[in-house]
Structures are given as structure tokens and as C-alpha cells.
Design an enzyme around this catalytic site. Structure first.
Site, PDB file in Angstrom:
ATOM      1  N   HIS A  45       9.089  -3.434   3.587  1.00  0.00           N
ATOM      2  CA  HIS A  45       8.732  -3.623   2.180  1.00  0.00           C
ATOM      3  C   HIS A  45       9.984  -3.928   1.351  1.00  0.00           C
ATOM      4  O   HIS A  45       9.975  -4.781   0.473  1.00  0.00           O
ATOM      5  CB  HIS A  45       8.087  -2.353   1.605  1.00  0.00           C
ATOM      6  CG  HIS A  45       6.815  -1.935   2.272  1.00  0.00           C
ATOM      7  ND1 HIS A  45       6.707  -0.788   3.014  1.00  0.00           N
ATOM      8  CD2 HIS A  45       5.590  -2.506   2.301  1.00  0.00           C
ATOM      9  CE1 HIS A  45       5.478  -0.658   3.464  1.00  0.00           C
ATOM     10  NE2 HIS A  45       4.770  -1.692   3.060  1.00  0.00           N
ATOM     11  N   LEU A 103       8.591  -2.669  11.884  1.00  0.00           N
ATOM     12  CA  LEU A 103       8.330  -1.560  10.958  1.00  0.00           C
ATOM     13  C   LEU A 103       6.896  -1.645  10.446  1.00  0.00           C
ATOM     14  O   LEU A 103       6.381  -2.722  10.190  1.00  0.00           O
ATOM     15  CB  LEU A 103       9.302  -1.618   9.780  1.00  0.00           C
ATOM     16  CG  LEU A 103      10.770  -1.411  10.102  1.00  0.00           C
ATOM     17  CD1 LEU A 103      11.588  -1.317   8.828  1.00  0.00           C
ATOM     18  CD2 LEU A 103      10.974  -0.147  10.917  1.00  0.00           C
ATOM     19  N   ASP A 123       2.056  -9.573   8.879  1.00  0.00           N
ATOM     20  CA  ASP A 123       0.598  -9.712   8.757  1.00  0.00           C
ATOM     21  C   ASP A 123       0.274 -11.198   8.649  1.00  0.00           C
ATOM     22  O   ASP A 123      -0.118 -11.701   7.590  1.00  0.00           O
ATOM     23  CB  ASP A 123       0.109  -8.928   7.541  1.00  0.00           C
ATOM     24  CG  ASP A 123       0.395  -7.442   7.699  1.00  0.00           C
ATOM     25  OD1 ASP A 123      -0.321  -6.787   8.466  1.00  0.00           O
ATOM     26  OD2 ASP A 123       1.368  -6.950   7.092  1.00  0.00           O
ATOM     27  N   MET A 139       0.842  -1.200   0.000  1.00  0.00           N
ATOM     28  CA  MET A 139       0.000   0.000   0.000  1.00  0.00           C
ATOM     29  C   MET A 139       0.884   1.260   0.000  1.00  0.00           C
ATOM     30  O   MET A 139       0.406   2.356   0.288  1.00  0.00           O
ATOM     31  CB  MET A 139      -0.935  -0.002   1.211  1.00  0.00           C
ATOM     32  CG  MET A 139      -1.920  -1.164   1.168  1.00  0.00           C
ATOM     33  SD  MET A 139      -3.421  -0.892   2.101  1.00  0.00           S
ATOM     34  CE  MET A 139      -2.770  -0.762   3.751  1.00  0.00           C
TER      35      MET A 139
END
Ligand code: AMP
Length: 273
Positions: free
Chosen positions: A34, A181, A147, A27
Site C-alpha cells: 500500500h 505482501l 490484483d 481496505m
């Protein structure tokens, strides 16, 4: 690096690729978490596609969809420097019409933990991930263990819908002091950031107890809750990696999950043991 914004642009680009393709859905507001997914994809595939799309269907009314952090220019630079071949940045109208078939994540695993506080969240996640898989036809897709529930539900979707993509789980990237993070960490004041450290600290508490030989879930949860005491804890759970309940630690097949609110920011973290 190509910046693609429409479905046609992505499909045309994809048709030119010959070797293995890695996809990293995000996102945006990219951070080192990431980055580790992107780097892993670049190492393991001839071509890497990153997507940046703040997906409205995974946000509930009143959540931070409108004010979700954006730093497009920096994100583009990061992807370029990493050797990403294409960055897919569609707008909402490109990804959705007003007549969408709904995708329902299995409720027993998607209306617990994150899904309890955010009902329907994972349906939206699966909907957009499925679209991204169809469009970019990746051989591999990279998702963070941060996640964990999302990762499990995506793996389940791939298995049950017979999708031809390998899901690669990636390790959680943390700050030196242990804070996992997250793009949402920018919402934290300095004081809140210090409080947020209790979350990773509670996972260390659990690790210590397990190393010392404790296997009883209730005992470990109790010790974690003591560490988390000053925070508004939403859940502390210790589950099997398929998100079924267990009563004692099953080494190699267990996840410890924490969610706490610091100010108005919900933070999640977990530990795979
Ligand atoms: P997001 O942009 O928050 O949707 O995250 C995109 C991907 O990056 C997801 O697969 C996340 O699990 C992953 N991710 C986010 N934070 C981290 C982190 N700290 N370490 C590893 N992966 C992460």
C-alpha cells in the site's frame, strides 16, 4: 492530515483542492505494498487522498469480512508520515443505502479466475470504486498489479463509462524472500508462510522456462504445477493482459496468474511478462 468520515466532509475537502489529486483506495491494514502506491501518488500529485474501507459488497457470504485485519491507529500514522492530505474512512452506512443500483462487471472477464471462486466479487469492487471516484474526483488513481484482474476491470470501467481519471498500475511489492505482501498474510502460521513461498517460486519457475526459450503455455503451466504440488492450487493461468486466452507466450502482453490456498487462506500472485 484530515480524517474524513462522511460524504459531506469529503466533498467539502475536495472542493478546497486546486492542483492534481491522487486517490489510493485500500481496505486498510496497510503494508509496504500500500505504501508504495501512496508514495507514488504523493510524488505525482499535489494532493493525495487515501481511502480505507472494508467493502462488504465485494465479500461473499462466509468470507472474512467480519474478521478482516484492522489496525486503524497504525494506518493513520503511516498515512500521516507519507504526507497524505486526507484519509477517508467511512462506515458501511455512509457508503451504502438499502436501494443500490447494481453494477455488473463484464461476465466474460469477471467470472473467471478470482471471479469463479468469488462470484459477484468484482461487481462489488467496481461499485465501491465508482463511488470513490465520484466523491474524490481524482486525476489519478493508484492500483496494485498484485490484483491484476481487478486492475483490468477497473481500467475497463473507466474506459467504457468515460470516466475522467487516469488509472496508474503499480508494481507488486514483495518480501525479500519473494512472498507478495498482502493484508491476509497475517493469517499464516510460520509453517504456512514457508509453504506460501512456493507461489512466488512457481512464478520464478515460469520465468526460467521463458528465459530458456519455452513459449508453449501448457508446458510452462505444467512446470509451475510441479513447483506448486504440495499446495491446494485453485488456478494457474497464462493469459493475455486483457485476460483473453493464448496458446503461446506473447512477450510484453502476457500475465501469469496463480491462486493457491494455504490452510484456509487464499493467496494470489502474478507476473507480467
Ligand atoms: P487492498 O487493501 O488489499 O484492497 O489493496 C489496496 C490496493 O493495494 C490495491 O490496489 C492492491 O492491488 C494494492 N496492493 C495490495 N498488495 C500489494 C502489493 N503487495 N504490491 C503492490 N500493491 C499492492
Amino acid at each position: 492530515m484530515k480524517i474524513l468520515q462522511t460524504i459531506d466532509e469529503l466533498k467539502t475537502f475536495r472542493a478546497t483542492l486546486k492542483g492534481p489529486v491522487g486517490l489510493v483506495p485500500t481496505m486498510g491494514a496497510l503494508h509496504n505494498g500500500h505504501l508504495s502506491l501512496i508514495q507514488q501518488s504523493c510524488n505525482e500529485n499535489e494532493h493525495t487522498i487515501v481511502s480505507i474501507f472494508v467493502n462488504p459488497t465485494q465479500f461473499l457470504a462466509g468470507e472474512d469480512f467480519e474478521k478482516y485485519p484492522k489496525k486503524t491507529e497504525a494506518d493513520i500514522k503511516i498515512c500521516e508520515l507519507c504526507g497524505v492530505e486526507a484519509l477517508f474512512m467511512p462506515d458501511v452506512q455512509t457508503m451504502y443505502t438499502s436501494l443500490e443500483p447494481s453494477i455488473l462487471a463484464p461476465s466474460s472477464k469477471s467470472y473467471i479466475l478470482e471471479g469463479l471462486a468469488r462470484p459477484g466479487h468484482f461487481d462489488g469492487v467496481l461499485q465501491v470504486v465508482l463511488k470513490l471516484f465520484h466523491l474524490s474526483k481524482p486525476h489519478r488513481a493508484y492500483f496494485g498489479k498484485k490484483d491484476a484482474q481487478q486492475l483490468y476491470l477497473i481500467q475497463n470501467m473507466v474506459q467504457t463509462l468515460f470516466l475522467d481519471v487516469q488509472i496508474i498500475p503499480c508494481e507488486i511489492v514483495r518480501e525479500d524472500d519473494g512472498l507478495a505482501l498482502s493484508s491476509r498474510n497475517v493469517y499464516l502460521s510460520n509453517e504456512q508462510r514457508s509453504e506460501a513461498l512456493l507461489i512466488s517460486k512457481s512464478l520464478k519457475t515460469a520465468t526460467r522456462a521463458i528465459i530458456a526459450g519455452t513459449r508453449d503455455i501448457a508446458t510452462i503451466k505444467h512446470e509451475m504445477l510441479l513447483t506448486l504440488e504440495p499446495l491446494h492450487v485453485e488456478y494457474v493461468e497464462i493469459l493475455r493482459r486483457d485476460f483473453d486466452t493464448i496458446e503461446t507466450i506473447d512477450l510484453g502482453n502476457t500475465i501469469i496468474l496463480v491462486c493457491a490456498k494455504v490452510g484456509t487462506t487464499r493467496l494470489i500472485d502474478n507476473l507480467w511478462i
